[in-house]
Design a protein around this motif. Structure first.
Motif, PDB file in Angstrom:
ATOM      1  N   ARG A 161      -8.385  -1.635  -3.479  1.00  0.00           N
ATOM      2  CA  ARG A 161      -9.070  -1.875  -2.201  1.00  0.00           C
ATOM      3  C   ARG A 161      -8.069  -1.935  -1.054  1.00  0.00           C
ATOM      4  N   ASN A 162      -6.939  -2.556  -1.288  1.00  0.00           N
ATOM      5  CA  ASN A 162      -5.916  -2.650  -0.238  1.00  0.00           C
ATOM      6  C   ASN A 162      -5.411  -1.266   0.153  1.00  0.00           C
ATOM      7  N   LEU A 163      -5.177  -0.401  -0.840  1.00  0.00           N
ATOM      8  CA  LEU A 163      -4.685   0.948  -0.560  1.00  0.00           C
ATOM      9  C   LEU A 163      -5.726   1.763   0.198  1.00  0.00           C
ATOM     10  N   GLY A 214       0.622   9.401  -5.974  1.00  0.00           N
ATOM     11  CA  GLY A 214       0.555  10.806  -5.632  1.00  0.00           C
ATOM     12  C   GLY A 214       0.540  11.164  -4.172  1.00  0.00           C
ATOM     13  N   ASP A 215       0.720  10.198  -3.270  1.00  0.00           N
ATOM     14  CA  ASP A 215       0.814  10.477  -1.831  1.00  0.00           C
ATOM     15  C   ASP A 215      -0.477  11.055  -1.241  1.00  0.00           C
ATOM     16  N   ALA A 266       0.834  -1.206   0.000  1.00  0.00           N
ATOM     17  CA  ALA A 266       0.000   0.000   0.000  1.00  0.00           C
ATOM     18  C   ALA A 266       0.869   1.257   0.000  1.00  0.00           C
ATOM     19  N   ARG A 267       1.962   1.249   0.754  1.00  0.00           N
ATOM     20  CA  ARG A 267       2.856   2.418   0.785  1.00  0.00           C
ATOM     21  C   ARG A 267       3.470   2.668  -0.598  1.00  0.00           C
ATOM     22  N   LEU A 268       3.869   1.597  -1.271  1.00  0.00           N
ATOM     23  CA  LEU A 268       4.441   1.740  -2.616  1.00  0.00           C
ATOM     24  C   LEU A 268       3.397   2.280  -3.590  1.00  0.00           C
ATOM     25  N   LEU A 326      -4.497  11.283  -4.218  1.00  0.00           N
ATOM     26  CA  LEU A 326      -4.075  10.319  -5.227  1.00  0.00           C
ATOM     27  C   LEU A 326      -4.514  10.756  -6.618  1.00  0.00           C
ATOM     28  N   GLU A 327      -3.681  10.465  -7.610  1.00  0.00           N
ATOM     29  CA  GLU A 327      -4.060  10.706  -8.999  1.00  0.00           C
ATOM     30  C   GLU A 327      -4.986   9.573  -9.430  1.00  0.00           C
ATOM     31  N   ARG A 328      -6.190   9.959  -9.776  1.00  0.00           N
ATOM     32  CA  ARG A 328      -7.228   8.967 -10.056  1.00  0.00           C
ATOM     33  C   ARG A 328      -6.849   8.048 -11.220  1.00  0.00           C
ATOM     34  N   ALA A 329      -6.283   8.608 -12.275  1.00  0.00           N
ATOM     35  CA  ALA A 329      -5.938   7.803 -13.441  1.00  0.00           C
ATOM     36  C   ALA A 329      -4.877   6.760 -13.092  1.00  0.00           C
ATOM     37  N   LYS A 330      -3.877   7.172 -12.304  1.00  0.00           N
ATOM     38  CA  LYS A 330      -2.832   6.219 -11.905  1.00  0.00           C
ATOM     39  C   LYS A 330      -3.395   5.156 -10.973  1.00  0.00           C
ATOM     40  N   LEU A 331      -4.275   5.566 -10.069  1.00  0.00           N
ATOM     41  CA  LEU A 331      -4.881   4.600  -9.145  1.00  0.00           C
ATOM     42  C   LEU A 331      -5.635   3.522  -9.902  1.00  0.00           C
TER      43      LEU A 331
END
Length: 447
Positions: free
Chosen positions: A271-273, A253-254, A245-247, A257-262
């Motif tokens: 779900r894990n993140l 985007g810390d 999840a940290r990675l 979050l950037e939606r497209a990258k997510l």
């Protein structure tokens, strides 16, 4: 009160096990270890072993007893614990709590919550509990039967570092069977109390202890140790999921979050993140079904503004960004007067006022103003976006900009002598706009 005579030599395994856990935790000389002392055999043995180890370890020892008032023997148990600590030269803390017998979560859960709340007030570096291997196996079974995931199946850890300002938790007897603990108590002639509720099979844990676990052990010798090992493996897997999840958070985007990258991640990793970030907020993770539905909606409407309830948290998606916030905890920030600072606080983020030329707000207009304030919207708020254009209401501006209703109260507004000069996510008012070549200030809202 149960008492025995010292008839057999004591088994050194118990003392060695406790010492090993203290070493793993790094309990330092001068730190206070407080035993959660119920008066039962497990916590009584733990207290006596720690007394034997405190000179070698250099730590200070204390004990705390929580009087729940649920048993007619509760007063006697408290006094027995006090007398035991007095005899051993251990500081004693007593707490009386009220437990609702009709609590919706059940009396067991209510008593546990009250007990932990009371123990959190003890001034110490570590709280030590008398849980053992049989408790670990029962906890795993209990949680699996309630549909626990990897984290819940990890049950209890022997060492849990505390959050900032809170004590850590030790379970030094977790590697020992209850029979070993009782044997140690008998070998040392210890006395302890017996809680009559421990035999009441209306309680789920007692049912598991007295009926289910004996059958399992008869059919599968060594079942308790195997289940305890499985819990350790689940904890290891949960730690690895946290690392993943940290990675993923760093890649997406810390903070927001950037939606497209997510959405490039698999459903399982999304779900894990989300689950990991909700726990990092100190909130309870939602049921899997809610997370599955949230991810489905994010994928079906990748550009749409969404506010998805996830139990104690809400997942917000807007303009390519995604973040989590506590349910019902969104507060409208207060007003802040601007005195030329490069940035001003706004909620959980900031509004940066960057210098520019020919862009943003006219610096001269800001410097001429009597008062410049960053604050929330107000009744009747309106703004003219272009010269010669009519003033538009805040609601119309937000509708045109595609800002969802649930975000509007949190938009920052820069007010110059009572007039709106800039609205976050909307833009700059025409009368305050910087002319070409003129020094300007560009406000940027960073959530």
């Amino acid at each position: 009160m149960a008492a025995t005579r010292n008839r057999t030599p004591p088994d050194p395994a118990a003392e060695e096990a406790v010492a090993a856990v203290l070493a793993t935790a790094g309990v330092a000389p001068g730190e206070t270890v407080c035993v959660a002392l119920s008066g039962g055999v497990d916590s009584t043995v733990l207290l006596h072993i720690l007394v034997r180890l405190r000179e070698r370890g250099g730590f200070t020892l204390a004990a705390a007893h929580v009087h729940h008032g649920l048993s007619p023997n509760a007063d006697a148990w408290l006094e027995a614990c006090r007398a035991c600590c007095d005899a051993l030269g251990v500081d004693f803390h007593a707490f009386r709590v009220h437990v609702r017998r009709d609590d919706p979560a059940g009396p067991e859960a209510a008593a546990r919550a009250a007990r932990h709340a009371a123990l959190a007030g003890v001034p110490c570096a570590w709280l030590a509990f008398g849980h053992h291997q049989d408790d670990q196996a029962e906890t795993l079974m209990f949680r699996l039967l309630r549909g626990a995931g990897v984290r819940g199946a990890g049950a209890m850890a022997a060492v849990e570092p505390g959050a900032p300002g809170a004590p850590g938790r030790l379970r030094p007897l977790l590697g020992l069977r209850r029979a070993q603990i009782v044997a140690w108590a008998r070998a040392h002639g210890l006395a302890w109390v017996e809680d009559e509720s421990n035999s009441d099979q209306r309680y789920t844990r007692n049912l598991l202890r007295h009926r289910v676990m004996p059958v399992l052990e008869e059919a599968f010798p060594g079942a308790v140790a195997v289940l305890a090992r499985a819990s350790a493996q689940f904890r290891e897997a949960d730690a690895l999921l946290g690392d993943l999840a940290r990675l993923d958070e760093a890649a997406c985007g810390d903070a927001t979050l950037e939606r497209a990258k997510l959405l490039l991640l698999s459903d399982e990793r999304v779900r894990n993140l989300l689950r990991w970030r909700i726990r990092a907020m100190g909130l309870e993770a939602p049921a899997r079904a809610r997370l599955v539905e949230a991810v489905r909606q994010l994928r079906e409407a990748p550009e749409q503004a969404l506010r998805l309830p996830l139990g104690a948290a809400v997942c917000c998606a807007y303009r390519g960004r995604l973040w989590l916030e506590p349910e019902g905890a969104v507060a409208v920030p207060g007003a802040t007067v601007w005195h030329g600072e490069a940035e001003l606080p706004w909620g959980a983020g900031t509004v940066v006022l960057a210098t520019a030329v020919g862009a943003g707000l006219s610096r001269a207009a800001l410097e001429r103003a009597q008062e410049v304030v960053l604050g929330p919207r107000w009744a009747g708020l309106a703004l003219r976006e272009g010269v010669g254009r009519p003033r538009r209401s805040f609601k119309n501006l937000c509708q045109e900009a595609g800002i969802p209703s649930w975000l509007r109260d949190g938009l920052p507004v820069l007010k110059v002598d009572g007039a709106a000069a800039w609205i976050g996510e909307v833009g700059v008012a025409a009368e305050f706009r910087c002319a070409p070549g003129e020094p300007g200030v560009v406000p940027v809202w960073r959530r």
